[in-house]
Scaffold this motif. Sequence first.
Motif, short mmCIF file in Angstrom:
data_model
loop_
_atom_site.label_atom_id
_atom_site.label_comp_id
_atom_site.label_asym_id
_atom_site.label_seq_id
_atom_site.Cartn_x
_atom_site.Cartn_y
_atom_site.Cartn_z
N SER A 70 0.84 -1.09 -0.21
CA SER A 70 0.26 -0.14 0.11
C SER A 70 0.88 1.31 0.11
O SER A 70 0.15 2.38 -0.18
CB SER A 70 -1.12 -0.04 1.24
OG SER A 70 -0.64 -0.51 2.24
N TYR A 71 2.34 1.11 0.22
CA TYR A 71 3.06 2.14 -0.01
C TYR A 71 3.64 2.59 -1.48
O TYR A 71 3.91 3.51 -1.78
CB TYR A 71 4.28 1.91 0.64
CG TYR A 71 5.04 0.82 0.73
CD1 TYR A 71 5.74 0.34 -0.39
CD2 TYR A 71 4.74 -0.23 1.83
CE1 TYR A 71 6.20 -0.67 -0.57
CE2 TYR A 71 5.22 -1.35 1.42
CZ TYR A 71 5.95 -1.67 0.32
OH TYR A 71 6.54 -3.09 0.11
N ILE A 176 -0.45 -3.84 5.54
CA ILE A 176 0.02 -3.27 4.41
C ILE A 176 0.02 -3.95 2.71
O ILE A 176 0.01 -3.28 1.74
CB ILE A 176 1.68 -2.83 4.82
CG1 ILE A 176 1.67 -2.00 6.08
CG2 ILE A 176 2.63 -2.06 3.79
CD1 ILE A 176 1.16 -0.55 5.88
N MET A 207 4.60 4.54 8.20
CA MET A 207 3.40 4.06 7.52
C MET A 207 2.28 4.05 8.27
O MET A 207 1.31 3.35 8.07
CB MET A 207 3.62 2.50 6.91
CG MET A 207 4.83 2.61 6.10
SD MET A 207 4.93 1.02 5.03
CE MET A 207 5.19 -0.30 6.46
N GLY A 208 2.43 4.69 9.50
CA GLY A 208 1.18 4.81 10.48
C GLY A 208 1.31 3.54 11.45
O GLY A 208 0.33 3.44 12.48
N LEU A 236 8.83 6.31 4.61
CA LEU A 236 7.70 6.31 3.55
C LEU A 236 7.69 7.78 2.65
O LEU A 236 7.53 8.76 3.18
CB LEU A 236 6.26 6.24 4.13
CG LEU A 236 4.97 6.23 3.18
CD1 LEU A 236 5.00 5.10 2.41
CD2 LEU A 236 3.65 6.45 3.87
N GLN A 238 5.23 9.52 0.57
CA GLN A 238 3.78 9.56 0.16
C GLN A 238 3.47 9.62 -1.12
O GLN A 238 4.07 10.90 -1.68
CB GLN A 238 2.99 10.48 1.34
CG GLN A 238 3.57 10.01 2.66
CD GLN A 238 2.52 10.86 3.59
OE1 GLN A 238 1.69 11.58 3.49
NE2 GLN A 238 2.83 10.31 5.01
N THR A 242 -1.63 6.43 -3.67
CA THR A 242 -1.42 5.12 -2.93
C THR A 242 -2.24 5.29 -1.71
O THR A 242 -2.49 6.33 -1.06
CB THR A 242 -0.06 5.04 -2.61
OG1 THR A 242 0.29 6.00 -1.81
CG2 THR A 242 0.78 4.75 -3.91
N LEU A 244 -1.47 4.94 1.26
CA LEU A 244 -0.76 5.58 2.38
C LEU A 244 -0.44 7.10 2.22
O LEU A 244 0.26 7.60 3.04
CB LEU A 244 0.49 4.69 2.73
CG LEU A 244 0.26 3.38 3.38
CD1 LEU A 244 1.62 2.67 3.46
CD2 LEU A 244 -0.48 3.53 4.48
N THR A 247 -0.89 9.47 5.21
CA THR A 247 -0.33 8.98 6.40
C THR A 247 -0.08 10.22 7.35
O THR A 247 0.93 10.88 6.83
CB THR A 247 0.39 7.79 6.32
OG1 THR A 247 -0.05 7.17 5.55
CG2 THR A 247 0.83 7.34 7.67
#
Length: 326
Positions: A70-71, A176, A207-208, A236, A238, A242, A244, A247
Amino acid sequence: MNTQPAMFSESDYPIRHDWSKTEIQALFELPFNDLLHYAQSVHRHYFNPNEVQLSTLINIKSGGCPEDCSYCPQSARYNTEVEAEALIDIDGVLESARKAKANGASRFCMGAAWRSPKEKDFARVLQMVTEVKGMGLETCATLGMLDEEQAQRLKKSGLDFYNHNIDTSEEFYEEIISTRTYQDRLNTLENVRKAEMSVCCGGIVGMGEGRADREGLLFTLSSMPKHPESVPINLLVQVEGTPLAETAELDPFEFVRTVAVARILMPASHVRLSAGRSEMDEALQALCFHAGANSIFYGEKLLTTENPEHNEDLQMFERLGISAAQ
Ligand code: SAM
Ligand code: DTB
Ligand code: SF4
């Protein structure tokens, strides 16, 4: 815990594979200055603290990846600006490798947006590896999952390092990525080790995840029977489109702490200050070098996103009295 002996000798910083989660948590909880002092002491015990290793990346196969990390801007599942392209020609790779070498990089890393390499492309990748190696550069590749035979063939062609990240803690991982498991990644790393290549393996922060996940990431890495020779710590990047992209940003000091703890847990490994440098100022990067980072991705592009220009990095190094490791 005795975190920082006043005087230390060879035996004070042994390479351990049995760091407990409690010890790792205690390191993260140290006052910032104590943590950095400890990390810097370990660092100068194993390395010249004024040398940084330079790796240049090239994206040999961009976008259209079937995985759902998800990144990642290269996943076909997300609507980003990255277009799917075929595997590039060898000439383009060699041209970039020549430039990387001329600019002072010691390692050249070829990345592909694949779940795993397909046979139809593999011969060309092997040839890239052999030719880049022949130019006197260390070679690295990151092509997704490998079986034992693929790993052996890469090794035979001259591949020195294989990059395959575990990305985060085992617990947070499923938040993720759903298309391959943590265990799949560990299996690939085992195949790389069996083929006697060096391992480049790290993760992404910001990434949280919680601190416990950053501890978990470093726990898995430091528990490996042999520590990865290179440990990339990515912040990350961003990317719009995406999952993420929005985030909440990580406290920069927490990023530095992650680097410092990685240095302490894996004292003889190169810890790489990886993705995310374009979003950091130079004072923060200098803190990361003080915390024990001794490698960077070098060159104006990572895979699809920005990285500082090589001249900017050379100027920063000059101001810090840092030189490129050979
Ligand atoms: N497709 C292969 C794979 O994932 O195994 C190789 C290339 S993949 C882009 C290499 C690594 O880049 C990922 O494992 C991840 O750790 C890192 N990465 C990808 N996108 C990122 C982002 N937006 N920010 C930080 N790191 C990222
Ligand atoms: C790693 O740990 N970070 C690099 C490399 N290994 C292949 C990749 C970073 C990618 C950042 C997002 C992009 O440029 O697409
Ligand atoms: Fe594909 Fe690698 Fe991106 Fe995951 S990180 S989507 S496997 S290119």
